[in-house]
Write a protein that holds these residues in place. Structure first.
Motif, PDB file in Angstrom:
ATOM      1  N   ALA A   1       0.848  -1.199   0.000  1.00  0.00           N
ATOM      2  CA  ALA A   1       0.000   0.000   0.000  1.00  0.00           C
ATOM      3  C   ALA A   1       0.880   1.244   0.000  1.00  0.00           C
ATOM      4  O   ALA A   1       0.831   2.077   0.913  1.00  0.00           O
ATOM      5  N   THR A   2       1.700   1.358  -1.035  1.00  0.00           N
ATOM      6  CA  THR A   2       2.711   2.410  -1.082  1.00  0.00           C
ATOM      7  C   THR A   2       2.818   2.995  -2.488  1.00  0.00           C
ATOM      8  O   THR A   2       2.333   2.422  -3.466  1.00  0.00           O
ATOM      9  N   THR A   3       3.468   4.125  -2.573  1.00  0.00           N
ATOM     10  CA  THR A   3       3.886   4.698  -3.854  1.00  0.00           C
ATOM     11  C   THR A   3       5.392   4.894  -3.812  1.00  0.00           C
ATOM     12  O   THR A   3       5.974   5.102  -2.745  1.00  0.00           O
ATOM     13  N   LEU A   4       6.020   4.816  -4.974  1.00  0.00           N
ATOM     14  CA  LEU A   4       7.461   5.007  -5.048  1.00  0.00           C
ATOM     15  C   LEU A   4       7.773   6.495  -5.110  1.00  0.00           C
ATOM     16  O   LEU A   4       7.242   7.210  -5.955  1.00  0.00           O
ATOM     17  N   LYS A   5       8.630   6.954  -4.204  1.00  0.00           N
ATOM     18  CA  LYS A   5       9.006   8.364  -4.159  1.00  0.00           C
ATOM     19  C   LYS A   5      10.516   8.507  -4.348  1.00  0.00           C
ATOM     20  O   LYS A   5      11.285   7.589  -4.045  1.00  0.00           O
ATOM     21  N   LYS A   6      10.933   9.661  -4.832  1.00  0.00           N
ATOM     22  CA  LYS A   6      12.353   9.945  -5.007  1.00  0.00           C
ATOM     23  C   LYS A   6      12.875  10.737  -3.823  1.00  0.00           C
ATOM     24  O   LYS A   6      12.362  11.806  -3.506  1.00  0.00           O
ATOM     25  N   GLY A   7      13.897  10.188  -3.166  1.00  0.00           N
ATOM     26  CA  GLY A   7      14.620  10.941  -2.163  1.00  0.00           C
ATOM     27  C   GLY A   7      15.823  11.606  -2.811  1.00  0.00           C
ATOM     28  O   GLY A   7      16.002  11.548  -4.033  1.00  0.00           O
TER      29      GLY A   7
END
Length: 494
Positions: free
Chosen positions: A134-140
């Motif tokens: 239950a996630t989205t991929l984010k850019k750090g």
């Protein structure tokens, strides 16, 4: 002027109920409100899922009381009632996948057509048991990461080619999708989330919940996770960090391998083929050659690969994923797999007996715990070297390293999921399963195998219309007495 009004079918259903049942339904949805604090649009969609499910049950003659018992809102837990707080740093293997865009797909074929309303409810109930999904991929700044999202996760009717790209770079996009078609339920996932073992765990739980909602009497099921159990940290850990880094770092890179010579198609994949076989016959054929099923199929793939390659010299290399859980037991559903490469000179891929012996020797050596530890050490050291390099700088280089060179060192892949264990109450509703590997950049074929209920499904995802590889493979299996029923797609136009 007459103004027409659109009547909500569910409102019409409510008006047809006796007063006592109408009050019971009102109480049910009041309880739903306590379990759901999503934004208005998402809450409306989730509520409509319940309404459609109740309407379906009514059309089947099920009493309202029995319907509401099956749809008990306690199955939502507090997932939709609490704001998102979790985030997951990527595991060591997953750090490469946002750049190489690898994905996979696994499907279960039921004995009855899928009812979309009930599959949607099954996903509504199942997703909260898998918070890392239950996630989205984010850019750090240095790495990607997985950020929890609280929303309704939709199921969709399949309308496109399998394993089409997941647009994880778009804001709010998901890294998995659940699809249905006729009697098939499919889970497609971006490998940043999980590996084959984790994906199969999710699909089994989802299918089990769907069958429960469809009226299957669920018995004790140690093979399935309980959707109402509280997730534990071990289930979502980066298991790579538990392994002590010791010994030499090796096995990560290799020289280029021969590629099959068919023209690359624009559509990826351009074809999916399923070789459906009796598992007992496949096992007997392998036993006749003194081999395991994995070694036997690898040998046949070397022979079939030679039929699809024009070069007379060079090496074929078949990538075989290795499940690290067999060396380091863990419940994690995140990535915990590495791979080894079985390499043979093309001029030596003639004699089946010699092939079997050499493949077995290499698999025992390169797929051993010691070899995997060395590869893990190499991976960890590379990750540490890149740790403080900004993502905007490392991304092009990593895409080249993992996407291009990693693809070039293999001719094809064989991923064997083994025999999938299902509880008896669930197995009686399942016909078979398949597992599709997302296609690579230049490998013309990717192969996989999964077995359930005595049916073995060998799947080939193609990047070329040249049929040489699969025709030779079919010929070899038939010659060994393994009757093959070929199913799947035609060739997709580019």
């Amino acid at each position: 002027m007459k103004i027409s009004t659109i009547i909500n079918p569910f409102d019409g259903y409510i008006s047809s109920l006796p007063g006592e049942e109408s009050a019971r339904l009102k109480e049910f949805f009041a309880d739903f409100e306590r379990h759901c604090d999503l934004p208005w649009r998402e809450k409306r969609k989730l509520k409509e899922d319940f309404e459609k499910a109740i309407m379906y049950y009514s059309s089947r003659g099920l009493s309202l009381e029995s319907s509401l018992e099956l749809l008990d809102t306690r199955n939502l837990g507090g997932f939709y009632a609490r704001p998102p707080v979790l985030w997951f740093p990527l595991d060591d293997a997953a750090k490469i996948y946002p750049l190489s865009m690898e994905r996979g797909r696994m499907s279960v074929y039921l004995k009855e057509p899928v009812v979309p309303e009930m599959l949607q409810m099954a996903l509504d109930f199942t997703i909260r048991r898998f918070p890392s999904f239950a996630t989205t991929l984010k850019k750090g700044f240095f790495w990607h990461y997985l950020d929890t999202t609280k929303r309704r996760f939709p199921v969709s009717r399949e309308s496109d080619i399998p394993c089409r790209p997941l647009k994880v770079s778009q804001s709010g996009s998901l890294a998995f999708r659940v699809l249905y078609w006729n009697n098939r339920i499919s889970l497609e996932f971006f490998h940043v989330l999980t590996d084959g073992t984790g994906g199969m765990t999710f699909l089994k739980v989802l299918t089990g919940e769907y069958l429960r909602l469809m009226g299957a009497v669920a018995g004790p099921s140690p093979e399935l996770w309980d959707i109402n159990a509280t997730p534990s940290p071990e289930e979502f850990e980066n298991a790579f960090v538990r392994v002590e880094q010791k010994g030499a770092a090796s096995g990560f890179m290799d020289k280029s391998a021969l590629q099959m010579n068919g023209r690359l198609a624009e559509q990826r994949p351009c074809c999916i083929l399923h070789f459906k076989m009796d598992a007992a016959r496949l096992y007997e054929a392998a036993k006749k050659h003194g081999a395991t099923v994995t070694v036997y199929l690898t040998a046949l793939m070397f022979l079939a690969g030679r039929a699809a390659i024009d070069e007379l010299q060079g090496e074929q290399s078949i990538q075989i994923p290795i499940n690290m859980r067999k060396f380091y037991p863990t419940k994690t559903v995140r990535n915990f797999s590495l791979y080894c490469g079985i390499r043979l000179p093309i001029e030596e891929t003639e004699d089946m007996g010699q092939l079997i012996g050499e493949i077995q020797r290499q698999l025992e050596q390169k797929g051993s715990r010691e070899a995997m530890d060395s590869m893990l050490t190499a991976t960890e050291r590379l990750v540490n070297v890149l740790k403080f390099v900004p993502l905007v700088v490392k991304q092009p280089a990593a895409r080249l390293i993992y996407g291009f060179l990693g693809d070039k060192i293999f001719t094809t892949t064989l991923s064997n999921m083994g025999v999938v264990q299902l509880p008896e109450w669930m197995a009686e509703h399942v016909d078979c399963m398949d597992f599709v590997l997302g296609t690579a950049i230049s490998n013309r074929a990717s192969c996989s195998l999964v077995t359930v209920n005595g049916r073995a499904m060998f799947t080939i995802a193609k990047l070329t219309a040249d049929p040489s590889f699969e025709e030779k493979l079919y010929e070899l299996l038939e010659a060994d007495g393994v009757n093959v029923k070929v199913e799947g797609s035609g060739f997709y136009e580019g």
